[in-house]
Design an enzyme around this catalytic site. Structure first.
Site, PDB file in Angstrom:
ATOM      1  N   LYS A  87     -23.191 -59.869  43.821  1.00 30.71           N
ATOM      2  CA  LYS A  87     -24.412 -60.756  43.336  1.00 30.71           C
ATOM      3  C   LYS A  87     -24.112 -61.877  42.516  1.00 30.71           C
ATOM      4  CE  LYS A  87     -26.655 -57.428  41.230  1.00 30.71           C
ATOM      5  NZ  LYS A  87     -25.611 -56.317  41.357  1.00 30.71           N
ATOM      6  N   ARG A  97     -35.337 -55.187  38.715  1.00 30.35           N
ATOM      7  CA  ARG A  97     -34.497 -54.449  39.341  1.00 30.35           C
ATOM      8  C   ARG A  97     -35.223 -52.937  39.201  1.00 30.35           C
ATOM      9  NH1 ARG A  97     -29.289 -55.901  36.887  1.00 30.35           N
ATOM     10  NH2 ARG A  97     -27.886 -54.227  37.435  1.00 30.35           N
ATOM     11  N   ARG A 114     -12.323 -55.388  39.315  1.00 35.45           N
ATOM     12  CA  ARG A 114     -13.099 -56.767  38.537  1.00 35.45           C
ATOM     13  C   ARG A 114     -12.453 -57.068  37.149  1.00 35.45           C
ATOM     14  NH1 ARG A 114     -19.429 -57.220  38.217  1.00 35.45           N
ATOM     15  NH2 ARG A 114     -19.470 -55.255  37.340  1.00 35.45           N
ATOM     16  N   ARG A 167     -14.805 -54.792  32.387  1.00 30.98           N
ATOM     17  CA  ARG A 167     -15.981 -54.586  31.596  1.00 30.98           C
ATOM     18  C   ARG A 167     -16.242 -53.251  31.172  1.00 30.98           C
ATOM     19  NH1 ARG A 167     -20.882 -57.040  34.978  1.00 30.98           N
ATOM     20  NH2 ARG A 167     -21.825 -55.139  34.879  1.00 30.98           N
ATOM     21  N   ARG A 184     -24.236 -46.018  37.351  1.00 31.59           N
ATOM     22  CA  ARG A 184     -25.080 -47.210  37.563  1.00 31.59           C
ATOM     23  C   ARG A 184     -25.593 -47.049  39.155  1.00 31.59           C
ATOM     24  NH1 ARG A 184     -20.468 -51.191  36.147  1.00 31.59           N
ATOM     25  NH2 ARG A 184     -21.953 -52.895  36.985  1.00 31.59           N
TER      26      ARG A 184
HETATM   27  P1  AP5 Z   1     -19.760 -59.412  41.398  1.00 33.14           P
HETATM   28  O1  AP5 Z   1     -20.145 -60.664  41.961  1.00 33.14           O
HETATM   29  O2  AP5 Z   1     -19.510 -59.471  39.933  1.00 33.14           O
HETATM   30  O3  AP5 Z   1     -20.906 -58.372  41.512  1.00 33.14           O
HETATM   31  P2  AP5 Z   1     -22.252 -58.050  40.776  1.00 33.14           P
HETATM   32  O4  AP5 Z   1     -23.286 -57.731  42.209  1.00 33.14           O
HETATM   33  O5  AP5 Z   1     -22.754 -58.943  40.022  1.00 33.14           O
HETATM   34  O6  AP5 Z   1     -22.101 -56.654  40.036  1.00 33.14           O
HETATM   35  P3  AP5 Z   1     -22.699 -56.660  38.543  1.00 33.14           P
HETATM   36  O7  AP5 Z   1     -21.681 -55.086  38.176  1.00 33.14           O
HETATM   37  O8  AP5 Z   1     -22.703 -57.623  37.796  1.00 33.14           O
HETATM   38  O9  AP5 Z   1     -24.031 -55.748  38.919  1.00 33.14           O
HETATM   39  P4  AP5 Z   1     -25.012 -54.912  37.960  1.00 33.14           P
HETATM   40  O10 AP5 Z   1     -25.990 -55.271  38.768  1.00 33.14           O
HETATM   41  O11 AP5 Z   1     -24.297 -53.491  38.078  1.00 33.14           O
HETATM   42  O12 AP5 Z   1     -24.660 -55.684  36.695  1.00 33.14           O
HETATM   43  P5  AP5 Z   1     -25.505 -56.429  35.777  1.00 33.14           P
HETATM   44  O13 AP5 Z   1     -24.709 -57.315  34.943  1.00 33.14           O
HETATM   45  O14 AP5 Z   1     -26.623 -57.037  36.475  1.00 33.14           O
HETATM   46  O15 AP5 Z   1     -18.640 -58.660  42.237  1.00 33.14           O
HETATM   47  C1  AP5 Z   1     -18.113 -57.449  41.819  1.00 33.14           C
HETATM   48  C2  AP5 Z   1     -16.544 -57.864  42.023  1.00 33.14           C
HETATM   49  O16 AP5 Z   1     -16.291 -57.831  43.527  1.00 33.14           O
HETATM   50  C3  AP5 Z   1     -15.809 -59.012  41.418  1.00 33.14           C
HETATM   51  O17 AP5 Z   1     -14.625 -58.610  41.038  1.00 33.14           O
HETATM   52  C4  AP5 Z   1     -15.737 -59.939  42.721  1.00 33.14           C
HETATM   53  O18 AP5 Z   1     -14.841 -60.769  42.507  1.00 33.14           O
HETATM   54  C5  AP5 Z   1     -15.551 -59.035  44.012  1.00 33.14           C
HETATM   55  N1  AP5 Z   1     -16.383 -59.530  44.927  1.00 33.14           N
HETATM   56  C6  AP5 Z   1     -17.438 -60.167  45.231  1.00 33.14           C
HETATM   57  N2  AP5 Z   1     -17.837 -60.386  46.411  1.00 33.14           N
HETATM   58  C7  AP5 Z   1     -16.747 -59.913  47.155  1.00 33.14           C
HETATM   59  C8  AP5 Z   1     -16.585 -59.851  48.622  1.00 33.14           C
HETATM   60  N3  AP5 Z   1     -17.668 -60.155  49.576  1.00 33.14           N
HETATM   61  N4  AP5 Z   1     -15.427 -59.261  48.981  1.00 33.14           N
HETATM   62  C9  AP5 Z   1     -14.326 -58.794  48.064  1.00 33.14           C
HETATM   63  N5  AP5 Z   1     -14.586 -58.730  46.670  1.00 33.14           N
HETATM   64  C10 AP5 Z   1     -15.947 -59.406  46.425  1.00 33.14           C
HETATM   65  O19 AP5 Z   1     -26.356 -55.523  34.764  1.00 33.14           O
HETATM   66  C11 AP5 Z   1     -25.366 -54.960  33.830  1.00 33.14           C
HETATM   67  C12 AP5 Z   1     -26.239 -53.846  32.898  1.00 33.14           C
HETATM   68  O20 AP5 Z   1     -27.347 -54.544  32.110  1.00 33.14           O
HETATM   69  C13 AP5 Z   1     -27.214 -52.859  33.859  1.00 33.14           C
HETATM   70  O21 AP5 Z   1     -26.435 -51.558  34.168  1.00 33.14           O
HETATM   71  C14 AP5 Z   1     -28.421 -52.600  32.776  1.00 33.14           C
HETATM   72  O22 AP5 Z   1     -28.039 -51.714  31.727  1.00 33.14           O
HETATM   73  C15 AP5 Z   1     -28.511 -54.029  32.312  1.00 33.14           C
HETATM   74  N6  AP5 Z   1     -29.489 -54.835  33.032  1.00 33.14           N
HETATM   75  C16 AP5 Z   1     -29.430 -56.056  33.582  1.00 33.14           C
HETATM   76  N7  AP5 Z   1     -30.588 -56.403  34.066  1.00 33.14           N
HETATM   77  C17 AP5 Z   1     -31.348 -55.433  33.946  1.00 33.14           C
HETATM   78  C18 AP5 Z   1     -32.803 -55.394  34.263  1.00 33.14           C
HETATM   79  N8  AP5 Z   1     -33.425 -56.690  35.055  1.00 33.14           N
HETATM   80  N9  AP5 Z   1     -33.412 -54.397  33.930  1.00 33.14           N
HETATM   81  C19 AP5 Z   1     -32.899 -53.386  33.324  1.00 33.14           C
HETATM   82  N10 AP5 Z   1     -31.594 -53.508  32.850  1.00 33.14           N
HETATM   83  C20 AP5 Z   1     -30.800 -54.586  33.238  1.00 33.14           C
HETATM   84 MG    MG Z   2     -23.268 -59.448  38.200  1.00 33.24          MG
END
Ligand code: AP5
Ligand code: MG
Length: 213
Positions: A13, A88, A127, A160, A171
């Site tokens: 994402k 979410r 990552r 991370r 997760r």
């Molecule tokens: P990356 O682009 O980093 O993936 P992502 O989908 O952004 O993954 P996140 O871990 O950031 O998602 P998340 O939803 O768990 O975390 P968030 O920070 O939102 O890609 C991942 C890896 O793969 C990278 O190394 C990249 O280079 C590689 N990659 C990407 N595309 C690829 C491809 N096509 N092929 C190969 N490799 C590829 O949330 C973290 C925490 O915050 C949550 O757990 C929660 O506790 C809290 N939180 C955040 N938002 C909310 C909300 N709205 N409500 C409640 N809690 C929340």
């Molecule tokens: Mg992310």
């Protein structure tokens, strides 16, 4: 253009949102990045969010909804925005729709980056995230120019805290029970665009932009 990114943790994402933000000149708003910045600066919000995040759980809706609803009223969102990691839960999606409806607006595209769980677990181990600006890399798929150092700001790259395998599993469970129902929610509204997130980063991007224009 108002876009939200859906998908499991690690689906890509953030990677796609950053590219879309550059392409369309609209801000990339990641709630995860906002929380991580608050944790780094030890704010009250950061202190409240940290325990949930480290455990792989969602931060309660009341800590995130107002934050996003206020953020999208900022001037830089006049042409649109990309929400990454929000909504979410169904209540978050309803709160967002309510806020947008009040301004006669709506989400144009909910982009679902689809990646199976087995794939995610492998991907997360590679990552790396920047401690300074939050930029994301991958040891194999998207390495930085200099190992362990951020291309953007020169700070250190780390695994991370919530990317440890046990937390990734938690997760994923949370994603399946609380976030996945949003796919049907946006499908019903006619704004869903699903892309195969196992393809190369550039291929995924082309598939998305071929629909968005
Ligand atoms: P990356 O682009 O980093 O993936 P992502 O989908 O952004 O993954 P996140 O871990 O950031 O998602 P998340 O939803 O768990 O975390 P968030 O920070 O939102 O890609 C991942 C890896 O793969 C990278 O190394 C990249 O280079 C590689 N990659 C990407 N595309 C690829 C491809 N096509 N092929 C190969 N490799 C590829 O949330 C973290 C925490 O915050 C949550 O757990 C929660 O506790 C809290 N939180 C955040 N938002 C909310 C909300 N709205 N409500 C409640 N809690 C929340
Ligand atoms: Mg992310």
């Amino acid at each position: 253009m108002k876009i939200i990114m859906l998908g499991a943790p690690g689906a890509g994402k953030g990677t796609q949102a950053k590219k879309l933000s550059e392409r369309y000149g609209i801000p990339h708003i990641s709630t995860g990045d906002i929380f991580r910045a608050n944790i780094k600066n030890n704010t009250e919000l950061g202190q409240k969010a940290k325990g949930y995040m480290d455990a792989g759980q969602l931060v309660p809706d009341e800590l995130v909804v107002d934050l996003v609803v206020d953020r999208i009223k900022d001037r830089d969102c006049m042409k649109g925005f990309i929400l990454d990691g929000f909504p979410r839960t169904i209540p978050q999606a309803e709160a967002l729709d309510y806020a947008l409806n009040n301004q006669n607006e709506k989400i144009d595209y909910a982009i679902n980056v689809d990646v199976p769980d087995e794939h995610i677990i492998k991907r997360m181990a590679g990552r790396r995230a920047c401690v300074g600006c939050g930029a994301t890399y991958h040891t194999e798929n998207m390495p930085p120019k200099k190992e362990g150092i951020c291309d953007v700001c020169g700070e250190k790259l780390v695994l991370r805290e919530d990317d440890k395998p046990e937390t990734v599993k938690k997760r994923l469970e949370v994603y399946h029970s609380q976030t996945k129902p949003l796919i049907a929610y946006y499908e019903k509204k006619g704004s869903l665009l699903t892309v195969d997130g196992t393809l190369d980063i550039e291929v995924v991007f082309k598939k998305i932009t071929s629909v968005l224009g």
